[in-house]
Structures are given as structure tokens and as C-alpha cells.
Enzyme design. Structure first.
Site, PDB file in Angstrom:
ATOM      1  N   ASP A 139     -16.622 -30.015  23.600  1.00 39.99           N
ATOM      2  CA  ASP A 139     -15.174 -29.802  23.586  1.00 39.99           C
ATOM      3  C   ASP A 139     -14.493 -30.904  24.390  1.00 39.99           C
ATOM      4  OD1 ASP A 139     -15.635 -27.456  22.205  1.00 39.99           O
ATOM      5  OD2 ASP A 139     -15.582 -26.207  24.001  1.00 39.99           O
ATOM      6  N   ARG A 140     -13.232 -31.137  24.101  1.00 43.82           N
ATOM      7  CA  ARG A 140     -12.492 -32.221  24.762  1.00 43.82           C
ATOM      8  C   ARG A 140     -12.526 -32.088  26.281  1.00 43.82           C
ATOM      9  NH1 ARG A 140      -7.370 -32.870  26.667  1.00 43.82           N
ATOM     10  NH2 ARG A 140      -6.733 -30.812  25.942  1.00 43.82           N
TER      11      ARG A 140
END
Length: 390
Positions: A139-140
Site C-alpha cells: 500500500d502507498r
């Protein structure tokens, strides 16, 4: 002067893709409204009408029904959000793969509003890598270990190992409350609640998921625990969703630790499909409200600038924060605490290899003290290892 954000000037970009299976049989405008979150319905209707959105190179009506093999294209003036100005470190190169230590806040691959501010683009433009095939995706806001293959063949080898669960993964996270001591297993199925929001929840009709957790340390002063997570499967947001379901969400998870949206129980034990529908509506409304706030702030800035000019004060004033090309209001830079989430991919291991990254500051003491205690329990000399790549 140290610049803590990596910023990209707005640029023109043509987004083009084959229609996804879930788009087939749906109206074009409905797909844009449900799949893409950076603009509102008014913007997308205007883009379709003006021919900036096309199907198979042709201008169509907003109610066009998407068919199999359709090519959807959108010419946009892209404003990439800034990300942390931290190096994307290649910590090891071995047998056709590179091992990367990904900083928090930087997405892995181009998607949504991100293209240049991504791990793959940074490695390509700044370190010269041209063929990159991520084996795992983070995930970012998640930091840590990434395995990136340098050829399609090598990527497929790792993909097969992933599918057969031959790769053991270990993450560390900081969660709310006193996590149960020992080992805790969670096998709750997860499904996609909203593609547009990238939101997932535990539901009976979801895909099979398994995560094994182990508490490393509990801090009563902050009422938080450092937990080791071993995901057996690899669903999107799996660790985050399972921790929320267990009642111990990651302390600074902006999506799964938000009682204003999830309610007093914050999703512990799961929610009904009816509650999920309401939740999605709330989150979409919240996104729209943030967009409206950006617009209001930009308008306020513009009015203030006009008043200053009318008064001929001669003093400097803030320029209007509207893009002169697409009229998109600019967003405020993300605050430091919103660029990080306490979830870190620490170790990946298979039969013939093992990769490891340095631990973040918030987890280092807990992991090393646990390692030392374990060694002492086994009658070995107490050794506190230095952060290293193995």
C-alpha cells in the site's frame, strides 16, 4: 535547505486501458463515477461531452454502454500529489531481482493520480532500471521490503511461488490496545466493498484469507502493541482489515481506524452489508466534501487577492490556487504524520533465500528486545543484532 516533499509540476497525460470485466454492460459515466475518485460527476460529464473521454478513439455519449474489448481513453491535466522526498533504496541485487526498501507515502506503480511519484518510475528515471516487474505490492503508506523482478520470466517464477504459498512474509505493525499475548490467528474472508475507495471488509462471501499474528511488546503508557504479522494469503489490505476485525487496528491507519466513519466499535467483529453500504456512502461524501473545501479555499484565496489588488496596497498576497489550465483547486501539502502508517514489510523468505530490510524506528526496540529475550530463554548468549540486510 532540505526539501521534505517530492513534487511534480502538473502535466498532460492520456490514460488508456481496455475495459475491465466489471465495467461491461455499464454506462460510461457510471464507471467513471464509481471507479475514479479524483474528480466529480460534473467534471466527468463535461470531459465526455468535450471529447476528452473517448471509446475506441471516438467521442460517445455519457450513457454509452461499455462493451467487451472497448478501449477507454481519457486526456487529463494531471496534478500528482506530493510524496515524501526519501530515497527508494536498492538494498540488494541477486539472481534477476532487486530488493527495494520502499519509503512510506510513495505508491508502487502508476495508478490514479500517481505516475512520476511512484517506486517504478523513480527506479527507472533515477537509477536506470527499464524492465521492472513487482513480485509483491505494498500500500502507498506501507513501508518496507519489495521484490522486483528484472524480467518477465523471473517474475513468473516468483508468482508461482506466491500462488503456492512458498514465500513466508513477515510484517511489523503498531496497533491500538493490548493485543493478546502469544499467537493469534485470523481466517476471516475479505471482499471488496468499493473499488473506487479501495475499501475491503470481512464478509461471508469474501475470498479466503489467513493471517497469523504474534505480539512482540505492549506499552501500557500509550496503550499500543507492536505486533508481528505473517500473512498466509495476499489479499488487498489483508493485515489492516484483519487487525480491525480483531479490535486492534493500526494506530494511524486513516481508513480502518476511524470511528467517525465506522462507529464506536470501529468495525470490530465485522459489519453487515447494509452497514457497509452506508459506510461507503459516508466515505464518498467525505471525499466530495474535501474536494468542495479545496474549491472554497481556492475561491477565498482568489477573492482575497482581488481585494488586495483593488486596494492597491502594494503588499504581497497569496496567488489564487486554481489551475489556469483545468481549473482544479490545489490541495494542501500532506502533513508529516499523514505520510506514514505503522505497517512495515520486514522479511520475505523461501526455501533457498531470505531477504530482510531495516526496521523503522517505531518498531526497532520492540523487535530487538523480543529477539534478545527469546535467545535468553533458549539458553543462548543475548545478542541484540544491528539492523542489516540478510
Amino acid at each position: 535547505m532540505l526539501v521534505d516533499l517530492r513534487k511534480i509540476k502538473p502535466y498532460f497525460f492520456k490514460y488508456q486501458t481496455y475495459a475491465k470485466g466489471r465495467w461491461l454492460g455499464r454506462k460510461l459515466i457510471d464507471v467513471f463515477n464509481t471507479e475514479f475518485r479524483d474528480r466529480d460527476n460534473t467534471f466527468y460529464e463535461r470531459a465526455i461531452k468535450d471529447g476528452r473521454v473517448k471509446i475506441n478513439g471516438e467521442t460517445v455519449d455519457k450513457d454509452y454502454i461499455i462493451k467487451n474489448s472497448d478501449i477507454v481513453a481519457h486526456d487529463i491535466h494531471r496534478h500528482e500529489p506530493p510524496v515524501a522526498n526519501l530515497p527508494v533504496k536498492v538494498v540488494r541485487i541477486v539472481d534477476g531481482v532487486i530488493i527495494v526498501d520502499k519509503p512510506s507515502s510513495i505508491p508502487v506503480h502508476p495508478s490514479g493520480r500517481y505516475r512520476h511519484n511512484t517506486v517504478l518510475h523513480i527506479l527507472s528515471t533515477e537509477q536506470g532500471y527499464k524492465e521492472l516487474y513487482p513480485v509483491n505490492r505494498l500500500d502507498r503508506l506501507t513501508s518496507g521490503l519489495m521484490i522486483i523482478a528484472l524480467s518477465v520470466k523471473k517474475a513468473r517464477e516468483f508468482e508461482k511461488m506466491m500462488q503456492k504459498c512458498e514465500i513466508k512474509k513477515e510484517y511489523v505493525c503498531k496497533v491500538k490496545g493490548e493485543f493478546p499475548s502469544g499467537v493469534t490467528e485470523c481466517h476471516q474472508p475479505i471482499h471488496v466493498a468499493s473499488f473506487k475507495l479501495t475499501l475491503n471488509t470481512v464478509q461471508p462471501d469474501g475470498k479466503a484469507c489467513s493471517t497469523i499474528f504474534e505480539r512482540l511488546r505492549y506499552d501500557p503508557e500509550s496503550n499500543t502493541s507492536i505486533v508481528l504479522a505473517r500473512p498466509v494469503t495476499g489479499r488487498t489490505h489483508q493485515i489492516r482489515v484483519h487487525l480491525q476485525w480483531l479490535g486492534h487496528p493500526i494506530t494511524n491507519d486513516p481508513l480502518y481506524h476511524n470511528t467517525e466513519i465506522w462507529g464506536a466499535r470501529n468495525g470490530q467483529g465485522g459489519i453487515t452489508l447494509e452497514a457497509e453500504e452506508e459506510l461507503v456512502k459516508k466515505l464518498l461524501a467525505q471525499t466530495e466534501a474535501e474536494d468542495e473545501l479545496d474549491h472554497a479555499l481556492a475561491t477565498s484565496s482568489l477573492n482575497s487577492a482581488g481585494a488586495a489588488d483593488a486596494g492597491n496596497t502594494g503588499s504581497e498576497h497569496q496567488k489564487a490556487e486554481f489551475c489556469s489550465i483545468c481549473q482544479l483547486p490545489s490541495r494542501a501539502d500532506p502533513e508529516p504524520e499523514k505520510r506514514i502508517m505503522y505497517l512495515h514489510a520486514w522479511k520475505y523468505q523461501a526455501k533457498d533465500w531470505a531477504f530482510e530490510t531495516e526496521l523503522p524506528d517505531w518498531a526497532r526496540d520492540a523487535v530487538f528486545s523480543c529477539t534478545a529475550a527469546s535467545a535468553a530463554d533458549q539458553g543462548a548468549d543475548t545478542i541484540v543484532p544491528e539492523p542489516s540486510i540478510s
